[in-house]
Design a protein around this motif. Structure first.
Motif, PDB file in Angstrom:
ATOM      1  N   GLN A  13       2.533  51.362 -53.551  1.00 43.60           N
ATOM      2  CA  GLN A  13       1.816  50.086 -53.464  1.00 43.60           C
ATOM      3  C   GLN A  13       2.732  48.874 -53.425  1.00 43.60           C
ATOM      4  O   GLN A  13       2.520  47.958 -52.627  1.00 43.60           O
ATOM      5  N   THR A  14       3.761  48.841 -54.280  1.00 43.51           N
ATOM      6  CA  THR A  14       4.615  47.659 -54.277  1.00 43.51           C
ATOM      7  C   THR A  14       5.361  47.511 -52.957  1.00 43.51           C
ATOM      8  O   THR A  14       5.560  46.390 -52.472  1.00 43.51           O
ATOM      9  N   LEU A  15       5.765  48.623 -52.368  1.00 39.85           N
ATOM     10  CA  LEU A  15       6.451  48.557 -51.082  1.00 39.85           C
ATOM     11  C   LEU A  15       5.495  48.146 -49.966  1.00 39.85           C
ATOM     12  O   LEU A  15       5.879  47.437 -49.029  1.00 39.85           O
ATOM     13  N   VAL A  16       4.241  48.590 -50.076  1.00 41.98           N
ATOM     14  CA  VAL A  16       3.233  48.161 -49.097  1.00 41.98           C
ATOM     15  C   VAL A  16       3.003  46.663 -49.209  1.00 41.98           C
ATOM     16  O   VAL A  16       3.006  45.928 -48.212  1.00 41.98           O
ATOM     17  N   LEU A  17       2.805  46.173 -50.438  1.00 43.56           N
ATOM     18  CA  LEU A  17       2.562  44.744 -50.625  1.00 43.56           C
ATOM     19  C   LEU A  17       3.759  43.895 -50.205  1.00 43.56           C
ATOM     20  O   LEU A  17       3.606  42.738 -49.822  1.00 43.56           O
ATOM     21  N   ALA A  18       4.955  44.478 -50.286  1.00 45.17           N
ATOM     22  CA  ALA A  18       6.161  43.750 -49.892  1.00 45.17           C
ATOM     23  C   ALA A  18       6.355  43.718 -48.376  1.00 45.17           C
ATOM     24  O   ALA A  18       7.171  42.947 -47.873  1.00 45.17           O
TER      25      ALA A  18
END
Length: 386
Positions: free
Chosen positions: A327-332
């Motif tokens: 998720q954090t990589l997607v949001l980034a």
């Protein structure tokens, strides 16, 4: 129970034990906290049950000598299915049995922990609301949350259908203890309380809680460190969802994820799919099946409108992905322009870290309060800019 020997600890460093609530909305942030502590030379023992430990993302090799994952034997609880070791494994109405299982892991780790300081401030101290509050008690902000420095705007409270549910956390459940008794006992027996938040997200909350509980209440920050991911070290193993995003225009995709605990139904999922279809937006959907409502191998297409996934893939407009999504990589990612979220605290702080607009679909617990607070703060920011 003996745990594996840890590497020698440097002088002046700490030995820290972390035992999060058995829900992945808590397990993952606590693991990030473990990484932050280990990066500073502290030794961390991370406790959970065997299946939860096995489902955690891998610890980066450079930190593995300081983080020990300790499996506590999962207790047997009547009515709890075999292998159910977190709230993600059961239907929402069975969460009380998970709490009973936590009690079986032995004191002093039988405490229910919450990530949102705003909700704890809303509930107040043990004697603030009386022994048996009713839903009406939660439809307006409490007196102790008033004032210009409060983290609670005057209009933020629960709606009736939400308040009827929230009143149940004051009543003993099948474990014999209420959720709020667990929280209060944890706070009362602690020398200080640390929340995953910061003054910018919860202005005034830490001063308010320090006053309510008469002990230090401090922010841990958002515990967000995407650089701890090993994905960038192994480009050949870059997740499929990130490779799909690489092909999308900047700010064109709405990321859809409703967390690990929202009490989803098949109706919720179908309605959401219809909304995405009619909106005509590019989307990446981190799809989660309703817990306990379908077989583990049930096909996603049987839960969604006929042809939905096929149309999305054929048009290149969307991707529905089951299983773990980074998720954090997607949001980034530069292709993501908004986040459709259940407003769990972890997802909220991760979204705010990247400055994305939120399409908010709250369900239970602190999610409605978080959604309304974020909406009002966003409205004030837009007013200030205009």
């Amino acid at each position: 129970m003996e745990e594996e020997a840890a590497a020698p600890i440097a002088a002046g460093k700490l030995k820290v034990v972390l035992f999060p609530w058995l829900a992945f909305g808590h397990l993952i942030p606590f693991l990030e906290l473990a990484k932050r502590l280990a990066a500073r030379g502290h030794a961390v023992s991370f406790l959970s049950t065997p299946r939860n430990i096995a489902r955690l993302p891998p610890v980066p090799p450079r930190l593995s000598s300081l983080i020990t994952l300790v499996s506590l034997p999962a207790p047997k609880v009547d009515g709890l299915p075999d292998g159910a070791e977190s709230t993600a494994d059961v239907q929402p109405e069975m969460n009380e049995l998970i709490k009973k299982a936590v009690d079986g892991l032995a004191s002093p780790f039988a405490a229910f922990l919450s990530n949102s300081p705003a909700m704890i401030a809303f509930f107040g101290p043990r004697d603030a609301r009386g022994p048996s509050p009713t839903w009406e008690d939660f439809t307006a902000p409490p007196a102790w949350c008033g004032g210009p420095s409060s983290s609670f705007p005057s209009a933020v409270a629960y709606r009736r259908h939400e308040a009827e549910w929230i009143a149940t956390v004051f009543r003993p459940n099948v474990s014999g203890v209420s959720d709020l008794d667990r929280t209060w006992a944890t706070i009362e027996r602690s020398r200080l309380v640390i929340f995953r938040s910061c003054e910018e997200l919860d202005p005034g909350a830490f001063t308010l809680l320090t006053d309510i509980f008469q002990k230090p209440v401090v922010p841990a920050g958002i515990l967000f460190q995407p650089e701890f991911s090993d994905d960038d070290d192994k480009p050949e193993e870059r997740p499929e969802v990130l490779r799909w995003l690489d092909d999308q225009p900047p700010k064109s995709v709405i990321y859809v994820a409703l967390g690990s605990e929202a009490p989803l139904t098949a109706h919720n999922l179908r309605e959401l799919a219809l909304g995405l279809d009619q909106a005509g937006v590019q989307f990446l959907w981190a799809f989660r099946k309703p817990a306990g409502m379908c077989a583990p191998d049930a096909d996603v297409d049987t839960l969604l409108p006929a042809g939905f996934t096929e149309r999305a893939v054929a048009s290149g407009r969307g991707l529905v992905r089951t299983g773990w999504v980074p998720q954090t990589l997607v949001l980034a990612h530069a292709a993501v322009g908004a986040f459709l979220t259940h407003c769990g605290w972890g997802s909220t702080v991760e979204c705010l870290a990247f400055g994305h607009p939120m399409v908010m679909l709250p369900f239970v617990v602190d999610q409605p309060l978080i959604a309304r607070t974020m909406a009002m703060r966003g409205h004030r920011r837009r007013g200030g800019e205009g």
